[in-house]
Design a protein around this motif. Structure first.
Motif, PDB file in Angstrom:
ATOM      1  N   PRO A   6       0.541  -1.569  -0.325  1.00 30.28           N
ATOM      2  CA  PRO A   6       0.072  -0.278  -0.106  1.00 30.28           C
ATOM      3  C   PRO A   6       0.326   1.681   0.098  1.00 30.28           C
ATOM      4  N   ALA A   7       1.997   1.851   0.255  1.00 25.36           N
ATOM      5  CA  ALA A   7       3.121   2.359   0.563  1.00 25.36           C
ATOM      6  C   ALA A   7       3.234   2.987  -0.297  1.00 25.36           C
ATOM      7  N   PRO A   8       3.574   2.287  -1.636  1.00 21.17           N
ATOM      8  CA  PRO A   8       4.133   3.521  -3.329  1.00 21.17           C
ATOM      9  C   PRO A   8       3.322   4.067  -3.497  1.00 21.17           C
ATOM     10  N   PRO A   9       1.322   4.385  -3.646  1.00 24.50           N
ATOM     11  CA  PRO A   9       0.851   4.842  -4.649  1.00 24.50           C
ATOM     12  C   PRO A   9       0.852   6.207  -3.967  1.00 24.50           C
ATOM     13  N   ALA A  10       1.265   6.901  -2.920  1.00 23.65           N
ATOM     14  CA  ALA A  10       0.994   7.885  -2.676  1.00 23.65           C
ATOM     15  C   ALA A  10       2.468   9.064  -3.187  1.00 23.65           C
ATOM     16  N   GLU A  11       3.355   8.053  -3.062  1.00 23.93           N
ATOM     17  CA  GLU A  11       4.862   8.506  -3.750  1.00 23.93           C
ATOM     18  C   GLU A  11       4.182   8.466  -5.250  1.00 23.93           C
ATOM     19  N   GLN A  12       3.719   7.657  -6.155  1.00 25.05           N
ATOM     20  CA  GLN A  12       3.562   7.505  -7.483  1.00 25.05           C
ATOM     21  C   GLN A  12       2.682   8.124  -8.063  1.00 25.05           C
ATOM     22  N   ARG A  13       1.557   8.784  -7.525  1.00 23.99           N
ATOM     23  CA  ARG A  13       0.134   9.074  -7.798  1.00 23.99           C
ATOM     24  C   ARG A  13       0.933  10.594  -7.580  1.00 23.99           C
ATOM     25  N   PRO A  14       0.850  11.459  -9.109  1.00 24.75           N
ATOM     26  CA  PRO A  14       1.603  12.715  -9.686  1.00 24.75           C
ATOM     27  C   PRO A  14       0.856  13.497  -7.796  1.00 24.75           C
ATOM     28  N   SER A  15       1.977  13.744  -6.818  1.00 21.84           N
ATOM     29  CA  SER A  15       1.034  14.847  -6.102  1.00 21.84           C
ATOM     30  C   SER A  15       0.596  15.925  -6.886  1.00 21.84           C
ATOM     31  N   ARG A  16      -0.368  16.191  -6.881  1.00 20.10           N
ATOM     32  CA  ARG A  16      -1.077  17.222  -8.409  1.00 20.10           C
ATOM     33  C   ARG A  16      -0.470  18.219  -7.761  1.00 20.10           C
ATOM     34  N   LEU A  17       1.070  18.900  -7.326  1.00 20.21           N
ATOM     35  CA  LEU A  17       1.323  20.256  -7.041  1.00 20.21           C
ATOM     36  C   LEU A  17       3.282  19.483  -7.191  1.00 20.21           C
ATOM     37  N   SER A  18       3.429  20.181  -7.850  1.00 22.59           N
ATOM     38  CA  SER A  18       5.376  19.877  -8.629  1.00 22.59           C
ATOM     39  C   SER A  18       5.966  21.185  -7.865  1.00 22.59           C
ATOM     40  N   LYS A  19       7.587  20.992  -7.177  1.00 22.16           N
ATOM     41  CA  LYS A  19       7.978  22.011  -6.944  1.00 22.16           C
ATOM     42  C   LYS A  19       7.905  23.301  -7.913  1.00 22.16           C
ATOM     43  N   PRO A  20       7.491  23.634  -9.336  1.00 27.47           N
ATOM     44  CA  PRO A  20       7.998  25.050  -9.702  1.00 27.47           C
ATOM     45  C   PRO A  20       6.523  25.362 -10.082  1.00 27.47           C
ATOM     46  N   GLU A  21       5.252  24.144  -9.879  1.00 32.84           N
ATOM     47  CA  GLU A  21       4.514  25.303 -10.238  1.00 32.84           C
ATOM     48  C   GLU A  21       4.071  25.609  -8.176  1.00 32.84           C
ATOM     49  N   LEU A  22       4.623  24.895  -7.643  1.00 30.16           N
ATOM     50  CA  LEU A  22       4.848  26.261  -6.098  1.00 30.16           C
ATOM     51  C   LEU A  22       4.853  27.143  -6.324  1.00 30.16           C
ATOM     52  N   GLU A  23       6.289  27.043  -7.131  1.00 28.33           N
ATOM     53  CA  GLU A  23       7.192  28.292  -6.740  1.00 28.33           C
ATOM     54  C   GLU A  23       5.636  29.686  -7.462  1.00 28.33           C
ATOM     55  N   LEU A  24       5.486  28.320  -9.256  1.00 18.00           N
ATOM     56  CA  LEU A  24       3.935  29.961  -9.920  1.00 18.00           C
ATOM     57  C   LEU A  24       3.782  30.649  -9.289  1.00 18.00           C
ATOM     58  N   LEU A  25       2.718  29.772  -8.308  1.00 18.63           N
ATOM     59  CA  LEU A  25       1.517  30.221  -7.295  1.00 18.63           C
ATOM     60  C   LEU A  25       2.756  30.871  -6.490  1.00 18.63           C
ATOM     61  N   GLU A  26       3.322  31.385  -6.195  1.00 17.51           N
ATOM     62  CA  GLU A  26       4.107  32.168  -5.140  1.00 17.51           C
ATOM     63  C   GLU A  26       4.353  33.910  -5.978  1.00 17.51           C
ATOM     64  N   SER A  27       4.441  33.111  -6.825  1.00 17.64           N
ATOM     65  CA  SER A  27       5.280  34.756  -7.922  1.00 17.64           C
ATOM     66  C   SER A  27       4.428  35.203  -8.685  1.00 17.64           C
ATOM     67  N   THR A  28       3.054  34.148  -9.244  1.00 17.72           N
ATOM     68  CA  THR A  28       1.876  34.752  -9.147  1.00 17.72           C
ATOM     69  C   THR A  28       1.763  35.624  -8.376  1.00 17.72           C
ATOM     70  N   THR A  29       1.219  35.281  -7.443  1.00 17.46           N
ATOM     71  CA  THR A  29       1.017  36.557  -6.017  1.00 17.46           C
ATOM     72  C   THR A  29       1.388  37.547  -6.164  1.00 17.46           C
ATOM     73  N   ALA A  30       2.921  37.644  -6.009  1.00 17.45           N
ATOM     74  CA  ALA A  30       3.935  38.958  -5.975  1.00 17.45           C
ATOM     75  C   ALA A  30       3.083  39.811  -7.414  1.00 17.45           C
TER      76      ALA A  30
END
Length: 332
Positions: A6-30
């Motif tokens: 049961p452990a792998p799915p959490a890792e495999q499921r592409p977390s809907r948010l990658s690091k670049p996406e997070l950074e984009l959200l933050e820079s959009t706010t600015a």
């Protein structure tokens, strides 16, 4: 081997948010924040609200703790900005709703300085609504909550807001003391190369002078249009105007300070100078979609017309204002 499966799915499921996406959200706010400063709350409010919904949706999903913390910070900043833009275009109940949301999100993010910034926006709204006692309570809450972790620039901004509240309560000595504390604390800001959060960067030397000048000007009104306090406001307001004139990114602040300067000249019974500044402010007001700028400009010009109706410059400006900025339905 069944137990590990049961452990792998959490890792495999592409977390809907990658690091670049997070950074984009933050820079959009600015970027939204910069747009707001350049062109007022009217144009981009819906985009900010849309982005806020997007982030709120992401928070409904299971996220790693570090991601969720950054998302809550993002949500807090967007909600504060949505509140600020609503306040700017005159939608006061909406603004309050967003500010409360921002406060909750900042708390979830564990970001006390950001929470204190939201409280300072709420306190500014209270001053605008003629409730300086509530404004003071909010500022004290902000100071109490962030004293051990806010940067000098943030603390200076909070002292300046405290001065505004005291001015509107008609307490000159407390107002002057808070304004002095704002100046002294600001002198410690930025020199040590500290990493400031984006939301406090607006609080420049120009903004510090603007806040303190408005405090003295408000004192002048509360003290029955006192020319003494108006004279105290004048050099500080002049400095703010001079600094904002060089700053293309903060046109709304420039307009608000030209209007502030115009009110100072009215208090000193100098209608011609007041009208000249009002005219400069009108030019900017036509480009910046800010109901707050329009309302303050109308109030100042109509006061001038009432008190100095015989002065040609005042009459001309009143006609121009009515032609270029007629009372709009947006103000409702």
């Amino acid at each position: 081997g069944e137990a590990e499966k049961p452990a792998p799915p959490a890792e495999q499921r592409p977390s809907r948010l990658s690091k670049p996406e997070l950074e984009l959200l933050e820079s959009t706010t600015a970027m939204f924040r910069l747009w707001d400063a350049q062109c007022g709350g009217g144009l981009r409010r819906k985009a900010v609200v849309g982005q806020l919904h997007e982030v709120t949706d992401l928070l409904q999903e299971p996220q790693p703790e570090a991601t969720s913390k950054r998302l809550f910070t993002c949500a807090a900043e967007l909600a504060e900005l949505a509140g600020w833009m609503s306040y700017d275009v005159g939608l006061q109940p909406n603004a309050q709703k967003y500010f409360v949301l921002a406060l909750h999100a900042a708390k979830e993010a564990g970001d006390k300085p950001l929470g204190s910034y939201v409280l300072s926006s709420m306190s500014r709204q209270m001053i605008h609504l003629g409730r300086p006692d509530d404004a003071l309570e909010l500022v004290h809450l902000a100071q109490y909550g962030s004293r051990d972790c806010a940067t000098p620039r943030t603390q200076a901004m909070l002292y300046a807001m405290e001065a505004r509240a005291y001015a509107n309560m008609g307490q000159p000595s407390k107002c002057k003391r808070a304004a002095r504390m704002a100046e002294e604390t600001f002198a410690d800001a930025g020199g040590d190369g500290e990493r400031e959060p984006d939301w406090i960067r607006f609080f420049s030397e120009a903004e510090l002078n603007a806040e303190n000048a408005h405090s003295y000007r408000d004192l002048a009104y509360v003290a029955g249009r006192s020319p003494t306090y108006a004279s105290l406001a004048e050099p500080v307001m002049e400095r703010a105007v001079e600094l904002f004139a060089k700053d293309d990114d903060h046109q709304r602040s420039y307009a608000l300070n030209l209007i502030g300067m115009a009110t100072v000249h009215l208090l000193k019974k100098e209608p011609e100078q007041s009208a000249a500044l009002g005219r400069q402010a009108l030019d900017i007001a036509c480009k910046v979609r800010s109901e707050r700028v329009n309302t303050r400009l109308r109030k100042t010009v109509y006061t001038a017309a009432r008190d100095f109706g015989g002065v040609a410059e005042v009459t001309e400006l009143t006609d121009e204002l009515n032609a270029q900025l007629p009372e709009s339905a947006e103000a409702v």
